[in-house]
Scaffold this motif. Structure first.
Motif, PDB file in Angstrom:
ATOM      1  N   GLY A  80       0.813  -1.210   0.000  1.00  0.00           N
ATOM      2  CA  GLY A  80       0.000   0.000   0.000  1.00  0.00           C
ATOM      3  C   GLY A  80       0.849   1.263   0.000  1.00  0.00           C
ATOM      4  O   GLY A  80       0.574   2.207  -0.743  1.00  0.00           O
ATOM      5  N   ILE A  81       1.875   1.276   0.823  1.00  0.00           N
ATOM      6  CA  ILE A  81       2.762   2.441   0.869  1.00  0.00           C
ATOM      7  C   ILE A  81       3.484   2.612  -0.460  1.00  0.00           C
ATOM      8  O   ILE A  81       3.538   3.719  -1.014  1.00  0.00           O
ATOM      9  CB  ILE A  81       3.764   2.334   2.040  1.00  0.00           C
ATOM     10  N   GLY A  82       4.011   1.530  -1.002  1.00  0.00           N
ATOM     11  CA  GLY A  82       4.719   1.611  -2.287  1.00  0.00           C
ATOM     12  C   GLY A  82       3.813   2.082  -3.411  1.00  0.00           C
ATOM     13  O   GLY A  82       4.163   3.005  -4.171  1.00  0.00           O
ATOM     14  N   ALA A  83       2.637   1.473  -3.527  1.00  0.00           N
ATOM     15  CA  ALA A  83       1.695   1.873  -4.575  1.00  0.00           C
ATOM     16  C   ALA A  83       1.209   3.297  -4.348  1.00  0.00           C
ATOM     17  O   ALA A  83       1.024   4.063  -5.301  1.00  0.00           O
ATOM     18  CB  ALA A  83       0.518   0.903  -4.620  1.00  0.00           C
ATOM     19  N   GLY A  84       1.027   3.665  -3.083  1.00  0.00           N
ATOM     20  CA  GLY A  84       0.605   5.023  -2.770  1.00  0.00           C
ATOM     21  C   GLY A  84       1.650   6.051  -3.168  1.00  0.00           C
ATOM     22  O   GLY A  84       1.308   7.124  -3.676  1.00  0.00           O
ATOM     23  N   LEU A  85       2.909   5.733  -2.943  1.00  0.00           N
ATOM     24  CA  LEU A  85       3.975   6.654  -3.344  1.00  0.00           C
ATOM     25  C   LEU A  85       4.035   6.807  -4.861  1.00  0.00           C
ATOM     26  O   LEU A  85       4.203   7.918  -5.377  1.00  0.00           O
ATOM     27  CB  LEU A  85       5.319   6.188  -2.785  1.00  0.00           C
ATOM     28  N   VAL A  86       3.863   5.703  -5.576  1.00  0.00           N
ATOM     29  CA  VAL A  86       3.835   5.775  -7.049  1.00  0.00           C
ATOM     30  C   VAL A  86       2.652   6.623  -7.506  1.00  0.00           C
ATOM     31  O   VAL A  86       2.787   7.499  -8.368  1.00  0.00           O
ATOM     32  CB  VAL A  86       3.781   4.364  -7.672  1.00  0.00           C
ATOM     33  N   ALA A  87       1.478   6.380  -6.931  1.00  0.00           N
ATOM     34  CA  ALA A  87       0.282   7.151  -7.299  1.00  0.00           C
ATOM     35  C   ALA A  87       0.450   8.623  -6.949  1.00  0.00           C
ATOM     36  O   ALA A  87       0.032   9.500  -7.713  1.00  0.00           O
ATOM     37  CB  ALA A  87      -0.955   6.561  -6.618  1.00  0.00           C
ATOM     38  N   LEU A  88       1.074   8.916  -5.812  1.00  0.00           N
ATOM     39  CA  LEU A  88       1.286  10.301  -5.397  1.00  0.00           C
ATOM     40  C   LEU A  88       2.241  11.011  -6.348  1.00  0.00           C
ATOM     41  O   LEU A  88       1.976  12.149  -6.765  1.00  0.00           O
ATOM     42  CB  LEU A  88       1.822  10.351  -3.962  1.00  0.00           C
ATOM     43  N   VAL A  89       3.330  10.362  -6.700  1.00  0.00           N
ATOM     44  CA  VAL A  89       4.273  10.962  -7.655  1.00  0.00           C
ATOM     45  C   VAL A  89       3.569  11.227  -8.985  1.00  0.00           C
ATOM     46  O   VAL A  89       3.768  12.273  -9.613  1.00  0.00           O
ATOM     47  CB  VAL A  89       5.528  10.073  -7.829  1.00  0.00           C
ATOM     48  N   ALA A  90       2.732  10.308  -9.411  1.00  0.00           N
ATOM     49  CA  ALA A  90       1.975  10.504 -10.654  1.00  0.00           C
ATOM     50  C   ALA A  90       1.035  11.701 -10.529  1.00  0.00           C
ATOM     51  O   ALA A  90       0.943  12.519 -11.455  1.00  0.00           O
ATOM     52  CB  ALA A  90       1.194   9.240 -11.004  1.00  0.00           C
ATOM     53  N   MET A  91       0.327  11.819  -9.393  1.00  0.00           N
ATOM     54  CA  MET A  91      -0.566  12.962  -9.209  1.00  0.00           C
ATOM     55  C   MET A  91       0.215  14.271  -9.248  1.00  0.00           C
ATOM     56  O   MET A  91      -0.225  15.246  -9.857  1.00  0.00           O
ATOM     57  CB  MET A  91      -1.330  12.859  -7.887  1.00  0.00           C
ATOM     58  N   ILE A  92       1.377  14.291  -8.630  1.00  0.00           N
ATOM     59  CA  ILE A  92       2.205  15.493  -8.632  1.00  0.00           C
ATOM     60  C   ILE A  92       2.633  15.830 -10.059  1.00  0.00           C
ATOM     61  O   ILE A  92       2.729  17.000 -10.428  1.00  0.00           O
ATOM     62  CB  ILE A  92       3.423  15.327  -7.705  1.00  0.00           C
ATOM     63  N   ALA A  93       2.851  14.789 -10.862  1.00  0.00           N
ATOM     64  CA  ALA A  93       3.228  14.985 -12.268  1.00  0.00           C
ATOM     65  C   ALA A  93       2.011  15.257 -13.155  1.00  0.00           C
ATOM     66  O   ALA A  93       2.157  15.420 -14.363  1.00  0.00           O
ATOM     67  CB  ALA A  93       3.982  13.758 -12.776  1.00  0.00           C
TER      68      ALA A  93
END
Length: 174
Positions: A21-34
């Motif tokens: 969850g943390i790993g996928a959340g970090l990927v999703a967060l970086v994508a949202m920031i991008a």
């Protein structure tokens, strides 16, 4: 035994789900920031974070404590994120509601991860055995600052035109 598993096995499964969850959340967060929407990563983040919060209630406990409160708040936050994303399709203010609650859910998962790290990792536990010492407070403070900064960037940049496209989204206007 919890759900037919030994406590040790159940704990391992719970921790692995949390780490995914943390790993996928970090990927999703970086994508949202991008300014991108990564539907599969987002779904994985939300599903595993719900599972982490829900399975946390299955551990044996004599009284309701901080982990239960964080878990309950996390589940409410995740409910709003799920409604905003899948029920309201990020329309209007639901985009803001989604970004804020998704970042908050990731923060809660990471917050618990920091608590667990200071309790279970000998080096960190030696620095803050009670969880009230400055190293623990500094770690949690840095996590909070990072979550606020990342959340602000995500709110500013994440404006999906078409959910799930993965394509770059129009630049933010501030």
């Amino acid at each position: 035994m919890i759900l037919g598993l030994s406590v040790a096995t159940f704990t391992l499964v719970h921790v692995l789900i949390s780490l995914v969850g943390i790993g996928a959340g970090l990927v999703a967060l970086v994508a949202m920031i991008a300014g991108k929407d990564l539907g599969g990563w987002t779904a994985t983040f939300l599903a595993t974070t719900v599972a982490t919060s829900a399975t946390g209630f299955l551990f044996h406990s004599k009284a309701i404590g901080p982990p239960h409160i964080v878990g309950a708040i996390s589940l409410v936050v995740l409910l709003v994120a799920l409604v905003a994303l899948y029920g309201r399709h990020l329309a209007g203010r639901w985009r803001l509601a989604y970004v804020v609650t998704a970042v908050l859910a990731l923060y809660f998962n990471c917050f618990v991860g920091v608590v667990q790290a200071f309790q279970k990792i000998a080096f960190l536990n030696a620095l803050a055995p009670k969880g009230t010492e400055p190293p623990f407070a500094i770690a949690q403070g840095l996590l909070l600052v990072a979550a606020i900064a990342a959340g602000w960037l995500a709110v500013r940049n994440f404006h999906p035109a078409e959910r799930g496209s993965g394509a770059a989204i129009r630049p933010a206007t501030v």
